[in-house]
Design a protein around this motif. Structure first.
Motif, PDB file in Angstrom:
ATOM      1  N   TRP A   1     -41.037  41.792  69.178  1.00 45.95           N
ATOM      2  CA  TRP A   1     -40.800  40.587  69.967  1.00 45.95           C
ATOM      3  C   TRP A   1     -41.644  39.443  69.427  1.00 45.95           C
ATOM      4  O   TRP A   1     -42.806  39.637  69.069  1.00 45.95           O
ATOM      5  N   VAL A   2     -41.049  38.270  69.355  1.00 43.32           N
ATOM      6  CA  VAL A   2     -41.770  37.082  68.910  1.00 43.32           C
ATOM      7  C   VAL A   2     -41.662  36.016  69.988  1.00 43.32           C
ATOM      8  O   VAL A   2     -40.744  36.022  70.819  1.00 43.32           O
ATOM      9  N   SER A   3     -42.606  35.096  69.973  1.00 42.98           N
ATOM     10  CA  SER A   3     -42.628  34.020  70.956  1.00 42.98           C
ATOM     11  C   SER A   3     -42.301  32.705  70.282  1.00 42.98           C
ATOM     12  O   SER A   3     -42.746  32.426  69.172  1.00 42.98           O
ATOM     13  N   ASP A   4     -41.527  31.908  70.990  1.00 42.38           N
ATOM     14  CA  ASP A   4     -41.148  30.599  70.466  1.00 42.38           C
ATOM     15  C   ASP A   4     -42.033  29.488  71.000  1.00 42.38           C
ATOM     16  O   ASP A   4     -41.795  28.322  70.726  1.00 42.38           O
ATOM     17  N   TRP A   5     -43.045  29.839  71.798  1.00 40.19           N
ATOM     18  CA  TRP A   5     -43.961  28.806  72.252  1.00 40.19           C
ATOM     19  C   TRP A   5     -44.842  28.364  71.097  1.00 40.19           C
ATOM     20  O   TRP A   5     -45.207  29.127  70.242  1.00 40.19           O
TER      21      TRP A   5
ATOM     22  N   GLY B   1     -39.841  25.814  70.646  1.00 38.02           N
ATOM     23  CA  GLY B   1     -39.063  25.343  71.779  1.00 38.02           C
ATOM     24  C   GLY B   1     -38.754  26.491  72.690  1.00 38.02           C
ATOM     25  O   GLY B   1     -39.177  27.619  72.467  1.00 38.02           O
ATOM     26  N   TRP B   2     -38.030  26.238  73.716  1.00 34.15           N
ATOM     27  CA  TRP B   2     -37.650  27.282  74.654  1.00 34.15           C
ATOM     28  C   TRP B   2     -36.482  28.075  74.100  1.00 34.15           C
ATOM     29  O   TRP B   2     -35.588  27.524  73.460  1.00 34.15           O
ATOM     30  N   SER B   3     -36.513  29.347  74.371  1.00 36.73           N
ATOM     31  CA  SER B   3     -35.410  30.192  73.915  1.00 36.73           C
ATOM     32  C   SER B   3     -35.229  31.333  74.902  1.00 36.73           C
ATOM     33  O   SER B   3     -36.065  31.572  75.770  1.00 36.73           O
ATOM     34  N   ASN B   4     -34.129  32.031  74.719  1.00 32.48           N
ATOM     35  CA  ASN B   4     -33.833  33.207  75.528  1.00 32.48           C
ATOM     36  C   ASN B   4     -33.948  32.915  77.022  1.00 32.48           C
ATOM     37  O   ASN B   4     -34.832  33.444  77.696  1.00 32.48           O
ATOM     38  N   PRO B   5     -33.095  32.050  77.562  1.00 31.72           N
ATOM     39  CA  PRO B   5     -33.213  31.731  78.983  1.00 31.72           C
ATOM     40  C   PRO B   5     -32.927  32.930  79.863  1.00 31.72           C
ATOM     41  O   PRO B   5     -31.959  33.640  79.662  1.00 31.72           O
ATOM     42  N   ARG B   6     -33.786  33.157  80.821  1.00 35.03           N
ATOM     43  CA  ARG B   6     -33.572  34.206  81.804  1.00 35.03           C
ATOM     44  C   ARG B   6     -33.801  33.587  83.182  1.00 35.03           C
ATOM     45  O   ARG B   6     -34.930  33.270  83.545  1.00 35.03           O
ATOM     46  N   LEU B   7     -32.730  33.375  83.886  1.00 38.05           N
ATOM     47  CA  LEU B   7     -32.810  32.696  85.168  1.00 38.05           C
ATOM     48  C   LEU B   7     -33.322  33.656  86.234  1.00 38.05           C
ATOM     49  O   LEU B   7     -32.808  34.751  86.394  1.00 38.05           O
ATOM     50  N   ALA B   8     -34.350  33.247  86.917  1.00 33.55           N
ATOM     51  CA  ALA B   8     -34.903  34.079  87.990  1.00 33.55           C
ATOM     52  C   ALA B   8     -35.187  33.178  89.174  1.00 33.55           C
ATOM     53  O   ALA B   8     -36.177  32.456  89.194  1.00 33.55           O
TER      54      ALA B   8
ATOM     55  N   PRO C   1     -39.656  32.126  86.850  1.00 38.60           N
ATOM     56  CA  PRO C   1     -39.532  31.577  85.489  1.00 38.60           C
ATOM     57  C   PRO C   1     -38.089  31.325  85.116  1.00 38.60           C
ATOM     58  O   PRO C   1     -37.242  32.209  85.225  1.00 38.60           O
ATOM     59  N   LEU C   2     -37.800  30.125  84.711  1.00 39.34           N
ATOM     60  CA  LEU C   2     -36.454  29.790  84.246  1.00 39.34           C
ATOM     61  C   LEU C   2     -36.273  30.130  82.770  1.00 39.34           C
ATOM     62  O   LEU C   2     -35.154  30.264  82.296  1.00 39.34           O
ATOM     63  N   TRP C   3     -37.375  30.263  82.022  1.00 38.43           N
ATOM     64  CA  TRP C   3     -37.268  30.491  80.587  1.00 38.43           C
ATOM     65  C   TRP C   3     -38.255  31.587  80.175  1.00 38.43           C
ATOM     66  O   TRP C   3     -39.387  31.617  80.633  1.00 38.43           O
ATOM     67  N   ASP C   4     -37.789  32.478  79.347  1.00 35.82           N
ATOM     68  CA  ASP C   4     -38.668  33.482  78.749  1.00 35.82           C
ATOM     69  C   ASP C   4     -38.826  33.096  77.277  1.00 35.82           C
ATOM     70  O   ASP C   4     -37.846  33.099  76.528  1.00 35.82           O
TER      71      ASP C   4
ATOM     72  N   THR D   1     -39.895  34.548  74.751  1.00 31.69           N
ATOM     73  CA  THR D   1     -39.871  35.600  73.741  1.00 31.69           C
ATOM     74  C   THR D   1     -38.435  36.020  73.445  1.00 31.69           C
ATOM     75  O   THR D   1     -37.547  35.894  74.279  1.00 31.69           O
ATOM     76  N   PHE D   2     -38.224  36.511  72.239  1.00 41.59           N
ATOM     77  CA  PHE D   2     -36.905  37.012  71.852  1.00 41.59           C
ATOM     78  C   PHE D   2     -37.092  38.102  70.801  1.00 41.59           C
ATOM     79  O   PHE D   2     -38.108  38.154  70.109  1.00 41.59           O
ATOM     80  N   PRO D   3     -36.130  39.001  70.666  1.00 36.54           N
ATOM     81  CA  PRO D   3     -36.288  40.122  69.738  1.00 36.54           C
ATOM     82  C   PRO D   3     -36.018  39.712  68.295  1.00 36.54           C
ATOM     83  O   PRO D   3     -35.188  38.846  68.007  1.00 36.54           O
ATOM     84  N   ALA D   4     -36.721  40.340  67.382  1.00 33.72           N
ATOM     85  CA  ALA D   4     -36.495  40.186  65.943  1.00 33.72           C
ATOM     86  C   ALA D   4     -36.552  41.575  65.316  1.00 33.72           C
ATOM     87  O   ALA D   4     -37.016  42.538  65.936  1.00 33.72           O
ATOM     88  N   TYR D   5     -36.059  41.675  64.091  1.00 34.53           N
ATOM     89  CA  TYR D   5     -35.913  42.986  63.465  1.00 34.53           C
ATOM     90  C   TYR D   5     -36.315  42.918  61.997  1.00 34.53           C
ATOM     91  O   TYR D   5     -35.956  41.984  61.276  1.00 34.53           O
ATOM     92  N   VAL D   6     -37.057  43.920  61.570  1.00 32.87           N
ATOM     93  CA  VAL D   6     -37.364  44.115  60.159  1.00 32.87           C
ATOM     94  C   VAL D   6     -36.481  45.259  59.661  1.00 32.87           C
ATOM     95  O   VAL D   6     -36.576  46.383  60.153  1.00 32.87           O
TER      96      VAL D   6
END
Length: 214
Positions: A96-100, A105-112, A131-134, A136-141
């Motif tokens: 998992w990586v963070s876009d902060w 910018g904001w990514s992977n919106p998760r509405l709560a 939280p309206l925005w998470d 973090t998003f998944p990445a793969y090697v």
């Protein structure tokens, strides 16, 4: 804001579907034989099972993906009279990586959303939160490895690895591209590490049935 995000996401998906996707890979190849040696050119080979580890797809699946790239490089699968033994391996590791960040910018919106009410002393209170925005998003090697051994001498004659780090999770497509990258330049690979981009064309769209078809 949510509507704008959905529009941008739809535009991005449309762009991805309309053009080829590029799998960027970092490749390092070692050829123990002199470049262009006869043992490598148009060689007949058979597969040997590679050691299994975590994050590896089934062996038969990996070999099928590699076989197409090997044929493209001019090698011929010949289980009866091979000159080379070929081991192929593929691994996929998720993280998992963070876009902060200052340039993120904001990514992977998760509405709560939460809605509550209360009645006390003649008053009604309504509220929402969460939280309206998470960020973090998944990445793969994803990594592909091709190892060739001369069956007559037992010597390793070709060893190549390709690695891709990104957010696209399509194991078969990425591994297929990485095997192509690992064999780029075969049997005369450049010395040292190199960057190779392999385009993957999108699947052709199916034609809509005619009006009179049932």
């Amino acid at each position: 804001m949510i509507r704008i995000t959905l529009v941008l996401l739809a535009s991005l998906l449309t762009a991805c579907a309309s053009g080829p996707r590029i799998v960027a890979s970092d490749v390092r190849t070692v050829a123990a034989q002199a470049p262009g040696a006869s043992v490598l050119v148009g060689a007949h080979y058979r597969f040997e099972p590679a050691p299994q580890g975590a994050g590896q797809p089934p062996v038969a699946r990996v070999q099928a993906l590699a076989e197409t790239a090997l044929a493209r490089a001019g090698l011929v699968r010949d289980d009866a009279q091979p000159r080379l033994a070929v081991q192929v391996a593929g691994t996929v590791q998720a993280y998992w990586v963070s876009d902060w960040g200052p340039y993120g910018g904001w990514s992977n919106p998760r509405l709560a959303l939460g809605l509550g009410y209360g009645w006390r002393g003649g008053g009604i209170g309504l509220g929402w939160g969460g939280p309206l925005w998470d960020p973090t998003f998944p990445a793969y090697v994803t990594e592909a490895h091709v190892l060739m051994r001369d069956l007559q001498t037992g010597q390793i004659v070709y060893d190549s690895r390709a690695r891709h780090d990104g957010t696209w999770h399509n194991t078969d497509a990425v591994l297929a591209a990485l095997f192509v990258a690992a064999l780029e330049g075969y049997p005369d690979p450049p010395a040292g590490p190199r960057r190779i981009d392999v385009p993957i064309s999108p699947a052709p769209a199916q034609a809509a049935p005619a009006a009179d078809e049932k």
